[in-house]
Design an enzyme around this catalytic site. Structure first.
Site, PDB file in Angstrom:
ATOM      1  N   GLU A  37      -5.217  -8.459   1.703  1.00  0.00           N
ATOM      2  CA  GLU A  37      -5.619  -8.056   3.056  1.00  0.00           C
ATOM      3  C   GLU A  37      -7.102  -7.758   3.079  1.00  0.00           C
ATOM      4  OE1 GLU A  37      -3.618  -4.784   4.968  1.00  0.00           O
ATOM      5  OE2 GLU A  37      -1.636  -5.623   4.560  1.00  0.00           O
TER       6      GLU A  37
ATOM      7  N   GLU B 215       0.791  -1.236   0.000  1.00  0.00           N
ATOM      8  CA  GLU B 215       0.000   0.000   0.000  1.00  0.00           C
ATOM      9  C   GLU B 215       0.821   1.282   0.000  1.00  0.00           C
ATOM     10  OE1 GLU B 215      -2.901   0.101   3.092  1.00  0.00           O
ATOM     11  OE2 GLU B 215      -3.892  -1.703   2.412  1.00  0.00           O
TER      12      GLU B 215
HETATM   13  C1  BGC Z   1      -2.096  -2.246   6.406  1.00  0.00           C
HETATM   14  C2  BGC Z   1      -1.858  -2.922   7.737  1.00  0.00           C
HETATM   15  C3  BGC Z   1      -2.807  -2.365   8.774  1.00  0.00           C
HETATM   16  C4  BGC Z   1      -4.218  -2.597   8.308  1.00  0.00           C
HETATM   17  C5  BGC Z   1      -5.281  -2.118   9.282  1.00  0.00           C
HETATM   18  C6  BGC Z   1      -3.551  -2.139   6.072  1.00  0.00           C
HETATM   19  O1  BGC Z   1      -3.759  -1.085   5.233  1.00  0.00           O
HETATM   20  O2  BGC Z   1      -1.395  -2.882   5.396  1.00  0.00           O
HETATM   21  O3  BGC Z   1      -0.531  -2.754   8.086  1.00  0.00           O
HETATM   22  O4  BGC Z   1      -2.594  -2.910  10.019  1.00  0.00           O
HETATM   23  O5  BGC Z   1      -4.409  -1.879   7.116  1.00  0.00           O
HETATM   24  O6  BGC Z   1      -5.211  -0.760   9.486  1.00  0.00           O
END
Ligand code: BGC
Length: 479
Positions: free
Chosen positions: A390, A199
């Site tokens: 994610e 990101e």
């Molecule tokens: C990030 C993580 C973060 C998660 C929740 C993502 O955008 O890659 O590092 O913990 O969001 O905020």
């Protein structure tokens, strides 16, 4: 002892592990209307993590400081005053933590490499002990039958490089290339699936424009350059992987969000278009060869103006997959007082979203937005395949004996997975889904309060308890 001190002083106790067999059944859970089979037999199921958020051992075995060490230790900008000095102590408990990945029936462990463990000064002298640690992690994954998927960079820039301008300095393109070469040469024989970056939108926006993440810089000029250099490194790093790793599968990850205008007024529709360019397209369009989204207004023209023509060819890379990361949706409204972009995100509370549909991060639970953004990205003919690298949520958890009943998180996953399956069945080429995240961990500027894990971590004792949401995946993914 205050929380900050306590966390810093917590000993490096190996994690105390509660195995699934010792845990009561998932409470409050209904069966989802899909099974693992619906996603296809080659679909990859994984969990995602990041070095600074879990490893701890911030100065062990020759590691140099990163911008997050500096930011947490020398400023008061972390909500609970904590640091990642110990975090989940994954540096020492990696074996039992990776075992959890296996126990929950996931195929993939996504982790990131800490640049300053490998190059304590950012460039130059390699720290063999840093390489050894990731060899141990990868070897252990392979030994127990979990696929290791490294990300080269997840926000923890060596402080030594920030001292030379960090992402704002164009030299970072060659620093990043050298670092990428080192790690791909070291681990490329063992692992073939790589992600360049996590990101760029987040670390450029929060670190160099908003200033609420490390290194805490603010300013449009800094931001323009940081964003462009990050894009150059996404494709530059990808080229390194392709050259160094035989049969590599190369990806990078982008954060993305479906954007709705607050109403159908023209000015708010335009605000939505600008936020779409700012949050989604700025880091995706250039690397797939579409250039910067200058159709979305002056702000983007300004970035484009600063880019030498000769960079455009280098920005483009033919990624094997795009890592897609989504948590919520965004609702846009025109705001004349916001410099340059002239649009802002209306928080869910202000829009009357019910409390139980808002996560601990203040984000709206929006499974339909997940479906829509997947469809939007599905329109990019340049994206060959996608993997959701994610997706997850933070809700307050309560430990009851050896259980954590987290029905809201379980429901979140059912709804998001259902919507992803719908997009997939409609032809969006999605090859995998990784949960954010395995363990409760250091949530950047929010400290340890928001808990995203499938596994609860007591940060005083390092004891782990698998939550009901972890058991939900264990059941779903059972062969
Ligand atoms: C990030 C993580 C973060 C998660 C929740 C993502 O955008 O890659 O590092 O913990 O969001 O905020």
């Amino acid at each position: 002892m205050n929380r900050r001190k306590f966390i810093q002083n917590t000993s490096k106790a190996g994690s105390l592990l509660i195995l699934p067999s010792g845990i009561s059944q998932i409470s409050n859970s209904t069966n989802p209307n899909f099974t693992k089979t619906d996603f296809g037999k080659d679909f990859k199921w994984g969990v995602a993590t990041a070095s600074y958020q879990i490893e701890g051992a911030w100065d062990e075995d020759g590691k140099g400081p990163s911008i997050w060490d500096t930011f947490t230790q020398n400023t008061n900008r972390i909500k609970d005053g904590s640091t990642g000095n110990v975090a989940c102590d994954f540096y020492h408990s990696y074996k039992s933590d990776i075992q959890l990945v296996k126990d929950l029936n996931f195929d993939v462990f996504r982790f990131s490499i800490s640049w300053s463990r490998i190059f304590p000064e950012g460039t130059g002298q390699v720290n063999q002990k840093g390489l050894d640690f990731y060899h141990r992690v990868i070897d252990h994954c392979l030994e127990i039958g979990v696929e290791p998927w490294p990300t080269i960079y997840h926000w923890d820039l060596p402080q030594a490089l920030e001292d030379r301008g960090g992402w704002v300095n164009r030299d970072i393109i060659s620093w990043f290339e050298d670092y990428s070469s080192e790690v791909t040469r070291a681990f490329g024989d063992k692992t073939k699936k790589w992600m360049v970056m996590n990101e760029a939108a987040s670390f450029c926006g929060a670190g160099y424009l908003g200033g609420f993440h490390a290194p805490g810089k603010r300013g449009f000029k800094k931001f323009y350059d940081a964003a462009h250099h990050a894009n150059m490194c996404q494709s530059g790093g990808a080229r390194v992987i392709r050259n160094e790793v035989q049969d590599a599968i190369v990806g990078t990850t982008i954060s993305c969000s479906w954007i709705d205008p607050i109403d159908q007024k023209e000015k708010n529709i335009l605000a939505a278009k600008k936020l779409d360019a700012f949050l989604n397209r700025l880091y995706l369009d250039p690397i797939v060869g579409r250039g910067y989204p200058t159709d979305a207004g002056k702000f983007f023209e300004k970035i484009a103006e600063r880019v030498p023509d000769s960079d455009y060819e280098k920005l483009k890379f033919d990624f094997d997959f795009m890592g897609v990361q989504n948590y919520s949706r965004t609702v846009a409204k025109k705001a004349f007082y916001i410099p340059v972009v002239k649009a802002f995100q209306v928080p869910p509370k202000k829009r009357g979203v019910p409390e139980d549909q808002i996560t601990e991060m203040g984000w709206e639970v929006a499974p339909d937005g997940f479906y829509k953004i997947l469809k939007q990205l599905g329109e990019y003919k340049e994206i060959k395949r996608m993997i959701v690298t994610e997706n997850g949520c933070a809700f307050p958890d309560k430990v009851e004996g050896n259980s954590v009943h987290d029905p809201r998180r379980v429901q979140f996953f059912k709804d998001y997975l259902g919507n992803m399956l719908k997009a997939k069945n409609e032809g969006v080429k999605i090859d995998g889904y990784f949960v954010w995240t395995l363990l409760d961990n250091f949530e950047w500027a929010e400290g340890y309060e928001p808990r995203f894990g499938l596994v609860h971590v007591d940060f005083n004792t390092q004891k782990r308890i698998i939550k009901d949401s972890g058991l939900f995946f264990k059941e779903l993914l059972e062969e």
